[in-house]
Write an enzyme that holds these catalytic residues in place. Structure first.
Site, PDB file in Angstrom:
ATOM      1  N   LYS A  38       0.820  -1.214   0.000  1.00 14.10           N
ATOM      2  CA  LYS A  38       0.000   0.000   0.000  1.00 14.10           C
ATOM      3  C   LYS A  38       0.856   1.266   0.000  1.00 14.10           C
ATOM      4  CE  LYS A  38      -3.832  -2.139   2.549  1.00 14.10           C
ATOM      5  NZ  LYS A  38      -4.624  -2.100   3.831  1.00 14.10           N
ATOM      6  N   HIS A  82      18.144  15.465  14.460  1.00 15.38           N
ATOM      7  CA  HIS A  82      19.093  14.392  14.769  1.00 15.38           C
ATOM      8  C   HIS A  82      19.528  14.576  16.214  1.00 15.38           C
ATOM      9  CE1 HIS A  82      22.246  11.429  14.038  1.00 15.38           C
ATOM     10  NE2 HIS A  82      23.056  12.233  14.703  1.00 15.38           N
ATOM     11  N   ASP A 123      22.414  13.276   7.107  1.00 19.40           N
ATOM     12  CA  ASP A 123      22.915  14.233   8.101  1.00 19.40           C
ATOM     13  C   ASP A 123      23.992  15.186   7.607  1.00 19.40           C
ATOM     14  OD1 ASP A 123      22.832  11.465  10.395  1.00 19.40           O
ATOM     15  OD2 ASP A 123      21.233  12.849   9.808  1.00 19.40           O
ATOM     16  N   GLU A 152      14.829  18.320  22.032  1.00 20.42           N
ATOM     17  CA  GLU A 152      14.331  18.150  20.663  1.00 20.42           C
ATOM     18  C   GLU A 152      12.906  18.668  20.532  1.00 20.42           C
ATOM     19  OE1 GLU A 152      16.193  13.762  20.369  1.00 20.42           O
ATOM     20  OE2 GLU A 152      14.961  14.337  18.677  1.00 20.42           O
TER      21      GLU A 152
HETATM   22  N1  LIG Z   1      18.364  11.988   2.192  1.00 23.49           N
HETATM   23  C1  LIG Z   1      18.316  11.960   3.534  1.00 23.49           C
HETATM   24  N2  LIG Z   1      17.502  11.076   4.160  1.00 23.49           N
HETATM   25  C2  LIG Z   1      17.443  11.052   5.530  1.00 23.49           C
HETATM   26  C3  LIG Z   1      18.239  11.920   6.299  1.00 23.49           C
HETATM   27  C4  LIG Z   1      19.101  12.852   5.604  1.00 23.49           C
HETATM   28  O1  LIG Z   1      19.804  13.684   6.236  1.00 23.49           O
HETATM   29  N3  LIG Z   1      19.098  12.836   4.244  1.00 23.49           N
HETATM   30  N4  LIG Z   1      18.198  11.865   7.705  1.00 23.49           N
HETATM   31  C5  LIG Z   1      17.698  10.596   8.235  1.00 23.49           C
HETATM   32  C6  LIG Z   1      17.571  10.556   9.722  1.00 23.49           C
HETATM   33  N5  LIG Z   1      18.827  10.020  10.305  1.00 23.49           N
HETATM   34  C7  LIG Z   1      19.513  10.809  11.167  1.00 23.49           C
HETATM   35  O2  LIG Z   1      19.071  11.895  11.573  1.00 23.49           O
HETATM   36  C8  LIG Z   1      19.268   8.713   9.991  1.00 23.49           C
HETATM   37  C9  LIG Z   1      18.328   7.678   9.910  1.00 23.49           C
HETATM   38  C10 LIG Z   1      18.770   6.381   9.606  1.00 23.49           C
HETATM   39  C11 LIG Z   1      20.134   6.124   9.384  1.00 23.49           C
HETATM   40  C12 LIG Z   1      20.587   4.748   9.032  1.00 23.49           C
HETATM   41  O3  LIG Z   1      21.768   4.425   9.113  1.00 23.49           O
HETATM   42  N6  LIG Z   1      19.618   3.897   8.622  1.00 23.49           N
HETATM   43  C13 LIG Z   1      19.932   2.470   8.323  1.00 23.49           C
HETATM   44  C14 LIG Z   1      18.629   1.669   8.240  1.00 23.49           C
HETATM   45  C15 LIG Z   1      17.947   1.657   9.624  1.00 23.49           C
HETATM   46  C16 LIG Z   1      16.677   0.805   9.603  1.00 23.49           C
HETATM   47  O4  LIG Z   1      16.078   0.644   8.507  1.00 23.49           O
HETATM   48  O5  LIG Z   1      16.302   0.312  10.712  1.00 23.49           O
HETATM   49  C17 LIG Z   1      20.667   2.342   6.981  1.00 23.49           C
HETATM   50  O6  LIG Z   1      20.454   3.188   6.077  1.00 23.49           O
HETATM   51  O7  LIG Z   1      21.405   1.350   6.868  1.00 23.49           O
HETATM   52  C18 LIG Z   1      21.056   7.142   9.492  1.00 23.49           C
HETATM   53  C19 LIG Z   1      20.631   8.440   9.807  1.00 23.49           C
HETATM   54  C20 LIG Z   1      16.385  10.212   7.581  1.00 23.49           C
HETATM   55  N7  LIG Z   1      16.586  10.180   6.141  1.00 23.49           N
HETATM   56  N1  GAR Z   2      19.090   9.759  13.021  1.00 19.62           N
HETATM   57  C1  GAR Z   2      17.676   9.859  13.236  1.00 19.62           C
HETATM   58  C2  GAR Z   2      17.377   9.690  14.708  1.00 19.62           C
HETATM   59  O1  GAR Z   2      18.112   9.034  15.423  1.00 19.62           O
HETATM   60  N2  GAR Z   2      16.279  10.294  15.151  1.00 19.62           N
HETATM   61  C3  GAR Z   2      15.932  10.228  16.540  1.00 19.62           C
HETATM   62  O2  GAR Z   2      14.984   9.191  16.755  1.00 19.62           O
HETATM   63  C4  GAR Z   2      14.237   9.556  17.917  1.00 19.62           C
HETATM   64  C5  GAR Z   2      12.777   9.346  17.571  1.00 19.62           C
HETATM   65  O3  GAR Z   2      12.100   9.257  18.772  1.00 19.62           O
HETATM   66  P1  GAR Z   2      10.534   8.881  18.750  1.00 19.62           P
HETATM   67  O4  GAR Z   2      10.372   7.698  17.821  1.00 19.62           O
HETATM   68  O5  GAR Z   2      10.203   8.592  20.165  1.00 19.62           O
HETATM   69  O6  GAR Z   2       9.831  10.117  18.184  1.00 19.62           O
HETATM   70  C6  GAR Z   2      14.539  11.031  18.231  1.00 19.62           C
HETATM   71  O7  GAR Z   2      15.428  11.130  19.326  1.00 19.62           O
HETATM   72  C7  GAR Z   2      15.239  11.500  16.996  1.00 19.62           C
HETATM   73  O8  GAR Z   2      16.221  12.491  17.254  1.00 19.62           O
END
Ligand SMILES: Nc1nc2c(c(=O)[nH]1)N[C@@H](CN(C=O)c1ccc(C(=O)N[C@@H](CCC(=O)O)C(=O)O)cc1)CN2
Ligand code: GAR
Length: 188
Positions: A38, A82, A123, A152
């Site tokens: 979906k 983040h 990031d 946050e």
């Molecule tokens: N294009 C972008 N997409 C996302 C960003 C960004 O800056 N540019 N920020 C992330 C959020 N984030 C940190 O703030 C973050 C989230 C996830 C990962 C990560 O390593 N994910 C894993 C998979 C995790 C899972 O599926 O359980 C991976 O890619 O191997 C790093 C940073 C949101 N998207």
């Molecule tokens: N890199 C992305 C990341 O780590 N994000 C973090 O996940 C948590 C979400 O909390 P929540 O699920 O309780 O809203 C938050 O602390 C946010 O900063």
């Protein structure tokens, strides 16, 4: 002004979907994957956001890479929060409690949330706002996570207020700043 929230699909997703649907908030599932028939494709997601006249996209705990189609369609309009002081402790593999464990293991004395613009990589987008909290000698990752999360929740509200009041400006060197609501000559 219309905001779109992208939330990670987690065990709490059902409550969040229930709450949204019971409060007149449209819910769409993304990404499209074999186990989520979906869901939407990136281009369908862009079309849907446009249909709902979404102006800004706010990421909160979203754990997948935002596709370039959405980045291009919403230039300077996608934000992420983040839980560390970027550029430290960011990038692939740094999410959730993993971030706070890395901060504590590093011996860093301060941490805090960062709100940044989203670009094609994890990031690395321009930093818009940060807050600082102390990292105490006996902190566990969970205690630090709670201290950062408290900040946050306040910081995102401040940023959304600034967006809605058109107080985000770009310095000539490409650094985004928030204009003070009280004193227009002050920026942070
Ligand atoms: N294009 C972008 N997409 C996302 C960003 C960004 O800056 N540019 N920020 C992330 C959020 N984030 C940190 O703030 C973050 C989230 C996830 C990962 C990560 O390593 N994910 C894993 C998979 C995790 C899972 O599926 O359980 C991976 O890619 O191997 C790093 C940073 C949101 N998207
Ligand atoms: N890199 C992305 C990341 O780590 N994000 C973090 O996940 C948590 C979400 O909390 P929540 O699920 O309780 O809203 C938050 O602390 C946010 O900063």
């Amino acid at each position: 002004m219309s905001l779109g929230l992208l939330k990670c699909v987690s065990c709490f997703i059902y409550y969040r979907v229930w709450y949204a649907k019971n409060n007149g908030i449209p819910v769409i599932l993304f990404p499209k994957a074999k186990d989520e028939p979906k869901g939407l494709s990136p281009s369908d997601l862009v079309d849907t956001l446009r249909k709902f006249e979404v102006d800004f996209v706010l990421l909160a705990g979203y754990l997948k890479l935002i596709p370039v189609e959405l980045i291009r369609a919403y230039e300077r309009s996608i934000f992420n929060i983040h839980p560390s002081l970027l550029p430290a402790f960011g990038g692939k593999g740094y999410y959730g409690i993993k971030v706070h464990k890395a901060v504590i293991a590093s011996g860093a004395r301060f941490s805090g949330p960062t709100i940044h613009f989203v670009d094609e990589h994890y990031d690395t987008g321009r930093i818009l706002a940060q807050r600082v909290v102390p990292v105490l000698a006996n902190d566990t990752a969970e205690v630090l996570a709670a201290r950062v999360l408290n900040e946050e929740h306040q910081l995102y509200v401040e940023v959304v207020e600034a967006l809605c009041e058109d107080r985000v400006i770009w310095r000539e060197d490409g650094v985004p700043l928030i204009q003070s609501r009280e004193n227009p000559n002050e920026f942070h």
